[in-house]
Design an enzyme around this catalytic site. Structure first.
Site, PDB file in Angstrom:
ATOM      1  N   CYS A 120       0.824  -1.225   0.000  1.00 20.02           N
ATOM      2  CA  CYS A 120       0.000   0.000   0.000  1.00 20.02           C
ATOM      3  C   CYS A 120       0.853   1.268   0.000  1.00 20.02           C
ATOM      4  O   CYS A 120       0.323   2.378  -0.066  1.00 20.02           O
ATOM      5  CB  CYS A 120      -0.956   0.023   1.189  1.00 20.02           C
ATOM      6  N   TYR A 149      -3.134   4.462   5.714  1.00 18.51           N
ATOM      7  CA  TYR A 149      -2.435   3.242   6.146  1.00 18.51           C
ATOM      8  C   TYR A 149      -1.081   3.147   5.417  1.00 18.51           C
ATOM      9  O   TYR A 149      -0.053   2.872   6.018  1.00 18.51           O
ATOM     10  CB  TYR A 149      -3.334   2.040   5.832  1.00 18.51           C
ATOM     11  N   LYS A 200     -18.093 -15.456   1.736  1.00 22.92           N
ATOM     12  CA  LYS A 200     -19.350 -15.239   1.001  1.00 22.92           C
ATOM     13  C   LYS A 200     -19.743 -16.494   0.243  1.00 22.92           C
ATOM     14  O   LYS A 200     -20.920 -16.871   0.206  1.00 22.92           O
ATOM     15  CB  LYS A 200     -19.195 -14.065   0.014  1.00 22.92           C
TER      16      LYS A 200
HETATM   17  P1  NAD Z   1      -3.385  -8.849  12.051  1.00 26.26           P
HETATM   18  O1  NAD Z   1      -4.343  -7.722  12.248  1.00 26.26           O
HETATM   19  O2  NAD Z   1      -3.910 -10.234  12.067  1.00 26.26           O
HETATM   20  O3  NAD Z   1      -2.187  -8.738  13.089  1.00 26.26           O
HETATM   21  C1  NAD Z   1      -1.783  -7.520  13.665  1.00 26.26           C
HETATM   22  C2  NAD Z   1      -1.822  -7.680  15.169  1.00 26.26           C
HETATM   23  O4  NAD Z   1      -1.353  -6.484  15.771  1.00 26.26           O
HETATM   24  C3  NAD Z   1      -3.235  -7.937  15.710  1.00 26.26           C
HETATM   25  O5  NAD Z   1      -3.310  -9.181  16.370  1.00 26.26           O
HETATM   26  C4  NAD Z   1      -3.472  -6.787  16.654  1.00 26.26           C
HETATM   27  O6  NAD Z   1      -4.205  -7.134  17.820  1.00 26.26           O
HETATM   28  C5  NAD Z   1      -2.048  -6.371  16.997  1.00 26.26           C
HETATM   29  N1  NAD Z   1      -2.031  -5.002  17.513  1.00 26.26           N
HETATM   30  C6  NAD Z   1      -2.672  -3.917  17.000  1.00 26.26           C
HETATM   31  N2  NAD Z   1      -2.473  -2.861  17.798  1.00 26.26           N
HETATM   32  C7  NAD Z   1      -1.691  -3.280  18.824  1.00 26.26           C
HETATM   33  C8  NAD Z   1      -1.174  -2.638  19.979  1.00 26.26           C
HETATM   34  N3  NAD Z   1      -1.403  -1.337  20.223  1.00 26.26           N
HETATM   35  N4  NAD Z   1      -0.411  -3.368  20.841  1.00 26.26           N
HETATM   36  C9  NAD Z   1      -0.189  -4.699  20.613  1.00 26.26           C
HETATM   37  N5  NAD Z   1      -0.663  -5.356  19.529  1.00 26.26           N
HETATM   38  C10 NAD Z   1      -1.403  -4.646  18.647  1.00 26.26           C
HETATM   39  O7  NAD Z   1      -2.631  -8.541  10.656  1.00 26.26           O
HETATM   40  P2  NAD Z   1      -1.657  -9.456   9.794  1.00 26.26           P
HETATM   41  O8  NAD Z   1      -2.364  -9.735   8.532  1.00 26.26           O
HETATM   42  O9  NAD Z   1      -1.130 -10.565  10.599  1.00 26.26           O
HETATM   43  O10 NAD Z   1      -0.507  -8.405   9.476  1.00 26.26           O
HETATM   44  C11 NAD Z   1       0.711  -8.370  10.190  1.00 26.26           C
HETATM   45  C12 NAD Z   1       1.556  -7.211   9.688  1.00 26.26           C
HETATM   46  O11 NAD Z   1       1.781  -7.334   8.273  1.00 26.26           O
HETATM   47  C13 NAD Z   1       0.889  -5.845   9.886  1.00 26.26           C
HETATM   48  O12 NAD Z   1       1.888  -4.913  10.239  1.00 26.26           O
HETATM   49  C14 NAD Z   1       0.332  -5.514   8.518  1.00 26.26           C
HETATM   50  O13 NAD Z   1       0.208  -4.139   8.323  1.00 26.26           O
HETATM   51  C15 NAD Z   1       1.381  -6.146   7.617  1.00 26.26           C
HETATM   52  N6  NAD Z   1       0.825  -6.485   6.295  1.00 26.26           N
HETATM   53  C16 NAD Z   1      -0.110  -7.470   6.174  1.00 26.26           C
HETATM   54  C17 NAD Z   1      -0.633  -7.769   4.933  1.00 26.26           C
HETATM   55  C18 NAD Z   1      -1.669  -8.852   4.749  1.00 26.26           C
HETATM   56  O14 NAD Z   1      -2.098  -9.067   3.611  1.00 26.26           O
HETATM   57  N7  NAD Z   1      -2.113  -9.557   5.787  1.00 26.26           N
HETATM   58  C19 NAD Z   1      -0.192  -7.064   3.803  1.00 26.26           C
HETATM   59  C20 NAD Z   1       0.746  -6.063   3.972  1.00 26.26           C
HETATM   60  C21 NAD Z   1       1.271  -5.782   5.212  1.00 26.26           C
END
Ligand code: NAD
Length: 338
Positions: A120, A149, A200
């Site tokens: 992104c 984001y 879905k």
């Molecule tokens: P997810 O939402 O399942 O995991 C993120 C975790 O961070 C959550 O469990 C949430 O509770 C925790 N979190 C949020 N705020 C917090 C806080 N203040 N203190 C402690 N924990 C906190 O997302 P994911 O898909 O596992 O993504 C993991 C990382 O990878 C993220 O940084 C996301 O931005 C990045 N990312 C994911 C994708 C994807 O397709 N899933 C793509 C690009 C980047």
């Protein structure tokens, strides 16, 4: 035995990463706002805590750690990050987490930290043509991400690289492209497109219709979480390369074709209705030239194989929810009949 901290271990990719580190023989501490929803986190120690709070960060970032993986973020799919209503929280919460964790890493003298940025960050102007998006790492400037984001991630990845240049630590930064798989968020509003479509389809009665946001011609690529974790570990072990580097699939597909793939896997006869909804950029695909050059590796699994595994898991969740509702509805129904 190496000691690692996984921030965001209660989440989707964090949970899979903890499993992988444990299989490799690491001692692992996980931290998250919540326990892992699907019990997919065999960490040796798990702290439920808020990484926006410097005291929590000081407790979990300890000088005996060899590695830190910073995955915690306030995030979700297009329904969460592309509507605008969550933007202040996304920027405030995720920036605070990164500011706190990175500075504490420096203070405690931990020598290696990994950060998950995102596709992104890429400029919207290079992703207007659904059939020809450009997401090579060096195309990120002049910056124009289409979501706040993406802007927060761009700020944070710069901050990690700056600490890597100016403080005594090695940083590794990756830009993930749409990761999917079992034990990820599949309902509730934060789910991403692959999980939402699987849900879905699983919920639809045979002969029914599923709704896809936008005209369905917008394109994406999707990477199975096991290959994502493989890429994360390879980047962490690599010599003299910090990134940022894409970890994603190059198998681009339109959202309508993705929906048709899931329908085919389900064995149901369903039609697709395109409706208005948040869609993000028109086209996006990973460009894996740099990861191939630097790590001699790139994801290679076909999309269909990953979708088969994921659909099966989500269909089982949908079935379990349905069974729960029947149990709950039971007594009420009985009273009504009486
Ligand atoms: P997810 O939402 O399942 O995991 C993120 C975790 O961070 C959550 O469990 C949430 O509770 C925790 N979190 C949020 N705020 C917090 C806080 N203040 N203190 C402690 N924990 C906190 O997302 P994911 O898909 O596992 O993504 C993991 C990382 O990878 C993220 O940084 C996301 O931005 C990045 N990312 C994911 C994708 C994807 O397709 N899933 C793509 C690009 C980047």
């Amino acid at each position: 035995m190496k000691r690692a901290l996984v921030c965001g271990a209660g989440g989707f990719i964090g949970g899979h990463l903890v499993n992988r580190l444990k299989r490799e023989g690491y001692w692992v501490r996980g931290v998250d706002l919540k326990e892992n929803e699907y019990d997919n986190c065999p960490a040796d120690e798990f702290v439920v805590g808020d990484l926006r709070d410097p005291q929590v960060v000081s407790k979990v970032v300890t000088s005996d750690l060899n590695e830190i993986y910073q995955l915690a973020a306030d995030m979700g799919g297009a329904g969460f990050i592309s509507t605008g209503i969550n933007d202040a929280a996304i920027m405030h919460n995720s920036a605070l987490i990164n500011l706190n964790v990175l500075e504490e890493t420096r203070i405690k003298g931990v020598k290696k930290i990994f950060y998950t940025s995102t596709a992104c960050v890429y400029p919207e102007y290079n992703q207007m043509d659904p059939n020809n998006p450009k997401c090579s790492e060096d195309s990120v400037y002049p910056a124009e991400p289409d979501s706040e984001y993406g802007w927060e991630k761009l700020f944070s990845e710069r901050m990690y690289l700056t600490y890597g240049r100016t403080c005594d630590m090695t940083v590794k930064v990756t830009r993930l492209h749409n990761i999917f798989g079992p034990m990820g968020t599949w309902n509730g509003g934060r789910e991403k497109a692959p999980a939402a479509v699987c849900r879905k389809v699983a919920e639809a009665p045979d002969g029914g219709t599923i709704e896809i946001w936008g005209d369905g011609l917008q394109t994406r690529s999707f990477l199975l979480v096991t290959e994502c974790v493989e890429g994360i570990r390879r980047l962490m072990e690599s010599e003299d390369f910090s990134g940022p580097v894409n970890i994603g699939s190059e198998e681009m597909i339109s959202m309508n074709d993705f929906a048709k793939l899931v329908i085919d896997i389900s064995g149901k006869n369903l039609s697709i209705k395109n409706i208005e909804g948040p869609t993000g950029v028109r086209g996006r695909n990973s460009d894996n030239a740099l990861i191939r050059k630097k790590l001699g590796w790139a994801p290679s699994q076909p999309l269909r194989a990953g979708v088969e595994t994921t659909y099966k898991w989500i269909a089982a969740q949908v079935e379990a929810e349905r069974a729960k509702k029947v149990v709950h509805a039971g007594p009420a129904l009985a009273k009504h009949v009486a």
